[in-house]
Design an enzyme around this catalytic site. Structure first.
Site, PDB file in Angstrom:
ATOM      1  N   ARG A 223      -9.160  11.383   0.237  1.00 38.37           N
ATOM      2  CA  ARG A 223      -8.150  10.335   0.045  1.00 38.37           C
ATOM      3  C   ARG A 223      -6.796  10.984   0.245  1.00 38.37           C
ATOM      4  NH1 ARG A 223      -4.587   7.005  -0.620  1.00 38.37           N
ATOM      5  NH2 ARG A 223      -4.746   5.052  -1.790  1.00 38.37           N
ATOM      6  N   ASP A 228      -0.585   4.893   0.484  1.00 35.00           N
ATOM      7  CA  ASP A 228      -1.546   3.802   0.335  1.00 35.00           C
ATOM      8  C   ASP A 228      -1.409   2.912   1.555  1.00 35.00           C
ATOM      9  OD1 ASP A 228      -3.523   2.267  -0.722  1.00 35.00           O
ATOM     10  OD2 ASP A 228      -2.355   1.451  -2.389  1.00 35.00           O
ATOM     11  N   GLU A 231      -5.420  -2.283   3.342  1.00 36.01           N
ATOM     12  CA  GLU A 231      -6.874  -2.350   3.450  1.00 36.01           C
ATOM     13  C   GLU A 231      -7.257  -2.956   4.804  1.00 36.01           C
ATOM     14  OE1 GLU A 231      -8.916  -1.098   1.239  1.00 36.01           O
ATOM     15  OE2 GLU A 231      -7.335  -0.541  -0.170  1.00 36.01           O
ATOM     16  N   ARG A 265     -13.595  10.884  -4.587  1.00 32.52           N
ATOM     17  CA  ARG A 265     -12.982  11.404  -3.369  1.00 32.52           C
ATOM     18  C   ARG A 265     -12.013  12.531  -3.702  1.00 32.52           C
ATOM     19  NH1 ARG A 265     -10.711   5.717  -1.163  1.00 32.52           N
ATOM     20  NH2 ARG A 265      -9.831   5.868  -3.257  1.00 32.52           N
TER      21      ARG A 265
END
Length: 333
Positions: A223, A228, A231, A265
């Site tokens: 990750r 971020d 999605e 992760r």
């Protein structure tokens, strides 16, 4: 113009299958960009003709367009090495035609699907020479497959068990299974070899074939620390995944691991050919700075620069924060 241009020309002019849509200059969408520009420059050397349809994208005359192509042919010939990425090709066009009208330069770039001037970013090439104190360990990965990129901030990597750190922690059952698989394949018992490989995979390892050499490797899910990305089902999620794929595909990565998240992760910084992946993703507007988990001022600055240029997801009218998007969907369940 040289072998590189002729090679790209050959790739660009391969037959198009019936289900491939054609780009504005008559090649399939998969060849829009560097190879298409190379093809047209190669054709211009032979015919002195600019591509059909270009006039719909620019404001200057055909005579002026021919002048551009003469300049670009010369610039391409002199560039060492020649452009290989869309960004490199765009910079060559912009630098060669910098005295021409902005509308013409942007129209030419749009015609080839190349990045526009305001979307190009300068990336630093400074990488840590020593590990920061917070780093728990470092990974040197094998080349990354495009399918290993889950989205714009998560990838799967493999590290050879021949690595000094890995060699001491390979479970004995995995070592034995790898030996048995090799024996099964030598005996041409491929069904048994495949069954054994499934057991190896279930243990978090895999046998990879790289340049005709079989390598036992450990799997890590990474990750990207401090960012971020949207999605996959969010606006700009597909583009973010494609950008991260371009950065890492086929390359060996240096990963500095700082810890694990709740999904198991490894959370880390990724360096690829001296490029800091998080910097590239933020500067190209493919991710948010994840301030809830990372307070680095550099990341905040890179996001701010992308916002100011309105590149990537910042060109959307109202980009939604991925963490808020995920929270809203959890609450709807």
């Amino acid at each position: 113009m040289g072998n590189v241009l002729r090679f790209l020309y050959g790739k660009c002019c391969r037959p198009t299958t019936s289900d491939e849509s054609l780009g504005p200059h008559g090649v399939s969408a998969s060849t829009v960009g560097v190879s298409a520009l190379a093809r047209d420059l190669f054709q211009f050397e032979i015919t002195s003709q600019v591509p059909e349809g270009l006039s719909r994208h620019v404001v200057s005359s055909k005579k002026a367009q021919a002048n551009w192509y003469r300049k670009l042919v010369e610039a391409w010939r002199e560039s060492k090495p020649p452009p290989r990425t869309p960004e490199e090709a765009a910079r060559l066009v912009i630098g060669t035609l910098k005295r021409h009208q902005k509308a013409d330069i942007e129209g030419l770039l749009t015609f080839y699907g190349l990045p526009l001037p305001h979307t190009l970013v300068e990336l630093s090439t400074v990488v840590p020479t020593s590990l920061p104190e917070e780093v728990q360990f470092e990974l040197q990965t094998l080349p990354v497959d495009a399918k290993a990129v889950a989205d714009g901030d998560t990838i799967t990597v493999y590290v050879s068990t021949a690595d000094s750190r890995e060699s001491t922690i390979v479970p004995s059952n995995v070592q034995l299974a790898a030996v048995e698989r090799t024996r099964a394949r030598a005996a041409k018992n491929y069904a048994k070899a495949d069954m054994i490989h499934k057991e190896i995979i279930e243990s978090g390892y895999r046998v990879l074939n790289l340049q005709n050499e079989e390598i036992l490797a450990r799997k890590y899910r990474i990750r990207l620390r401090g960012i971020d990305a949207p999605e996959s089902s969010m606006p700009y999620g597909k583009e973010a995944k494609e950008e991260l794929t371009k950065i890492v595909q086929g390359k060996c990565l240096r990963v500095l691991v700082y810890g694990q998240d709740r999904y198991g992760r490894c959370v880390g910084d990724i360096y690829c050919n001296k490029v800091f992946a998080q910097e590239a993703m933020l500067k190209k507007g493919c991710a948010w700075h994840y301030t809830a988990y990372d307070q680095r001022t550099a990341l905040a600055t890179w996001e701010k620069e992308a916002r100011a240029k309105r590149v990537g997801l910042w060109a959307l009218s109202n980009p939604e924060k991925p963490w808020e998007w995920r929270k809203a969907r959890r609450e709807c369940r």
